[in-house]
Design a protein around this motif. Structure first.
Motif, PDB file in Angstrom:
ATOM      1  N   ILE A  77       7.166   0.436  -5.797  1.00  0.00           N
ATOM      2  CA  ILE A  77       6.364  -0.606  -5.153  1.00  0.00           C
ATOM      3  C   ILE A  77       7.256  -1.775  -4.752  1.00  0.00           C
ATOM      4  O   ILE A  77       7.198  -2.260  -3.617  1.00  0.00           O
ATOM      5  N   LEU A  78       8.101  -2.199  -5.674  1.00  0.00           N
ATOM      6  CA  LEU A  78       9.008  -3.318  -5.389  1.00  0.00           C
ATOM      7  C   LEU A  78       9.996  -2.963  -4.288  1.00  0.00           C
ATOM      8  O   LEU A  78      10.267  -3.781  -3.395  1.00  0.00           O
ATOM      9  N   ILE A  79      10.529  -1.753  -4.309  1.00  0.00           N
ATOM     10  CA  ILE A  79      11.462  -1.306  -3.267  1.00  0.00           C
ATOM     11  C   ILE A  79      10.771  -1.318  -1.907  1.00  0.00           C
ATOM     12  O   ILE A  79      11.339  -1.772  -0.913  1.00  0.00           O
ATOM     13  N   ALA A  80       9.531  -0.834  -1.845  1.00  0.00           N
ATOM     14  CA  ALA A  80       8.795  -0.799  -0.577  1.00  0.00           C
ATOM     15  C   ALA A  80       8.562  -2.200  -0.035  1.00  0.00           C
ATOM     16  O   ALA A  80       8.791  -2.467   1.154  1.00  0.00           O
ATOM     17  N   VAL A  81       8.119  -3.119  -0.894  1.00  0.00           N
ATOM     18  CA  VAL A  81       7.829  -4.486  -0.443  1.00  0.00           C
ATOM     19  C   VAL A  81       9.108  -5.199  -0.028  1.00  0.00           C
ATOM     20  O   VAL A  81       9.163  -5.831   1.033  1.00  0.00           O
ATOM     21  N   LEU A  82      10.156  -5.097  -0.842  1.00  0.00           N
ATOM     22  CA  LEU A  82      11.429  -5.747  -0.499  1.00  0.00           C
ATOM     23  C   LEU A  82      12.005  -5.214   0.804  1.00  0.00           C
ATOM     24  O   LEU A  82      12.433  -5.994   1.667  1.00  0.00           O
ATOM     25  N   SER A  83      12.025  -3.896   0.962  1.00  0.00           N
ATOM     26  CA  SER A  83      12.600  -3.337   2.189  1.00  0.00           C
ATOM     27  C   SER A  83      11.765  -3.714   3.409  1.00  0.00           C
ATOM     28  O   SER A  83      12.317  -3.985   4.476  1.00  0.00           O
ATOM     29  N   GLY A  84      10.452  -3.752   3.243  1.00  0.00           N
ATOM     30  CA  GLY A  84       9.596  -4.157   4.356  1.00  0.00           C
ATOM     31  C   GLY A  84       9.856  -5.592   4.782  1.00  0.00           C
ATOM     32  O   GLY A  84       9.964  -5.894   5.974  1.00  0.00           O
ATOM     33  N   LEU A  85       9.960  -6.486   3.812  1.00  0.00           N
ATOM     34  CA  LEU A  85      10.186  -7.900   4.137  1.00  0.00           C
ATOM     35  C   LEU A  85      11.597  -8.157   4.672  1.00  0.00           C
ATOM     36  O   LEU A  85      11.768  -8.919   5.627  1.00  0.00           O
ATOM     37  N   ILE A  86      12.594  -7.507   4.083  1.00  0.00           N
ATOM     38  CA  ILE A  86      13.969  -7.663   4.594  1.00  0.00           C
ATOM     39  C   ILE A  86      14.038  -7.148   6.030  1.00  0.00           C
ATOM     40  O   ILE A  86      14.593  -7.798   6.913  1.00  0.00           O
ATOM     41  N   GLY A  87      13.467  -5.964   6.258  1.00  0.00           N
ATOM     42  CA  GLY A  87      13.461  -5.400   7.608  1.00  0.00           C
ATOM     43  C   GLY A  87      12.715  -6.274   8.600  1.00  0.00           C
ATOM     44  O   GLY A  87      13.140  -6.445   9.743  1.00  0.00           O
ATOM     45  N   VAL A 139       0.844  -1.208   0.000  1.00  0.00           N
ATOM     46  CA  VAL A 139       0.000   0.000   0.000  1.00  0.00           C
ATOM     47  C   VAL A 139       0.875   1.252   0.000  1.00  0.00           C
ATOM     48  O   VAL A 139       0.623   2.199  -0.767  1.00  0.00           O
ATOM     49  N   ILE A 140       1.913   1.279   0.832  1.00  0.00           N
ATOM     50  CA  ILE A 140       2.818   2.440   0.875  1.00  0.00           C
ATOM     51  C   ILE A 140       3.495   2.623  -0.479  1.00  0.00           C
ATOM     52  O   ILE A 140       3.609   3.745  -0.986  1.00  0.00           O
ATOM     53  N   GLY A 141       3.945   1.521  -1.079  1.00  0.00           N
ATOM     54  CA  GLY A 141       4.563   1.595  -2.396  1.00  0.00           C
ATOM     55  C   GLY A 141       3.594   2.095  -3.467  1.00  0.00           C
ATOM     56  O   GLY A 141       3.959   2.906  -4.321  1.00  0.00           O
ATOM     57  N   LEU A 142       2.350   1.621  -3.409  1.00  0.00           N
ATOM     58  CA  LEU A 142       1.336   2.083  -4.368  1.00  0.00           C
ATOM     59  C   LEU A 142       1.034   3.573  -4.212  1.00  0.00           C
ATOM     60  O   LEU A 142       0.906   4.302  -5.202  1.00  0.00           O
ATOM     61  N   VAL A 143       0.930   4.017  -2.971  1.00  0.00           N
ATOM     62  CA  VAL A 143       0.680   5.444  -2.725  1.00  0.00           C
ATOM     63  C   VAL A 143       1.851   6.274  -3.256  1.00  0.00           C
ATOM     64  O   VAL A 143       1.645   7.296  -3.938  1.00  0.00           O
ATOM     65  N   ALA A 144       3.074   5.840  -2.965  1.00  0.00           N
ATOM     66  CA  ALA A 144       4.248   6.568  -3.462  1.00  0.00           C
ATOM     67  C   ALA A 144       4.264   6.573  -4.988  1.00  0.00           C
ATOM     68  O   ALA A 144       4.555   7.606  -5.608  1.00  0.00           O
ATOM     69  N   PHE A 145       3.944   5.440  -5.588  1.00  0.00           N
ATOM     70  CA  PHE A 145       3.902   5.344  -7.056  1.00  0.00           C
ATOM     71  C   PHE A 145       2.855   6.295  -7.630  1.00  0.00           C
ATOM     72  O   PHE A 145       3.118   7.033  -8.593  1.00  0.00           O
ATOM     73  N   LEU A 146       1.647   6.283  -7.051  1.00  0.00           N
ATOM     74  CA  LEU A 146       0.558   7.121  -7.570  1.00  0.00           C
ATOM     75  C   LEU A 146       0.850   8.613  -7.393  1.00  0.00           C
ATOM     76  O   LEU A 146       0.612   9.406  -8.307  1.00  0.00           O
TER      77      LEU A 146
END
Length: 180
Positions: A121-131, A100-107
């Motif tokens: 979107i990919l950066i947000a999801v990857l960083s969230g999961l790695i963290g 959702v954060i990635g989508l908002v940033a993208f939009l």
């Protein structure tokens, strides 16, 4: 008569560590501003991702603390069904919130800055999961460590999770940028 009790000490020093952690995150941002800000839309991602990490990690720590005090989580048994379920729930929350954060940033990036960058979107999801894969086990072990030592984790785990979450999430964000 003791003026300052142990709870005050716990809370004071945990807040002090939180301030120190904020300074460390600021240094990470300052040292890597070239990597962070050459991608349009990163200023939209960073606050959301940092807030998400503290919220999800804090909720996880709170559930573990409650389980320890109620006796449904034993400090000597870390790999129980309840802990696995909470860990899975944090992974799902992180993946959903990061998306959702990635989508908002993208939009926002697309409609306001006229820049098409789906990598956000990919950066947000990857960083969230790695963290998450670093922060949640760390939160679990520190909460149980505090509890075993006789400290009240409720006094100090919140600032700990916020501080380490911010540091880990900034490093995870840098790793995600490099991977993407």
């Amino acid at each position: 008569m003791k003026i300052i009790d142990r709870d005050f000490d716990d809370i004071f020093f945990s807040q002090f560590r939180g301030i120190l952690g904020g300074i460390i995150v600021g240094l990470i941002i300052a040292l890597h501003k070239g990597n962070l800000f050459e991608i349009p839309g990163m200023l939209i991602l960073i606050p959301g991702l940092l807030e998400m990490r503290g919220s999800i990690g804090g909720t996880f720590a709170s559930r573990i603390c409650s389980g320890l005090y109620l006796g449904i989580i034993k400090p000597d048994k870390l790999f129980t069904k309840l802990i696995r379920e909470n860990f899975l729930a944090t992974l799902i929350l992180t993946a959903t919130s990061s998306t959702v954060i990635g989508l908002v940033a993208f939009l926002v990036n697309f409609f306001i800055l006229n820049n098409l960058n789906p990598d956000l979107i990919l950066i947000a999801v990857l960083s969230g999961l790695i963290g998450n894969l670093i922060e949640i086990p760390l939160t679990l072990f520190v909460t149980i460590f505090y509890f075993k030592r006789g400290y009240d984790p409720n006094n100090s785990i919140g600032p700990f999770v916020s501080t380490t979450g911010d540091i880990v999430n900034m490093l995870a964000l840098l790793i995600a940028i490099i991977l993407v």
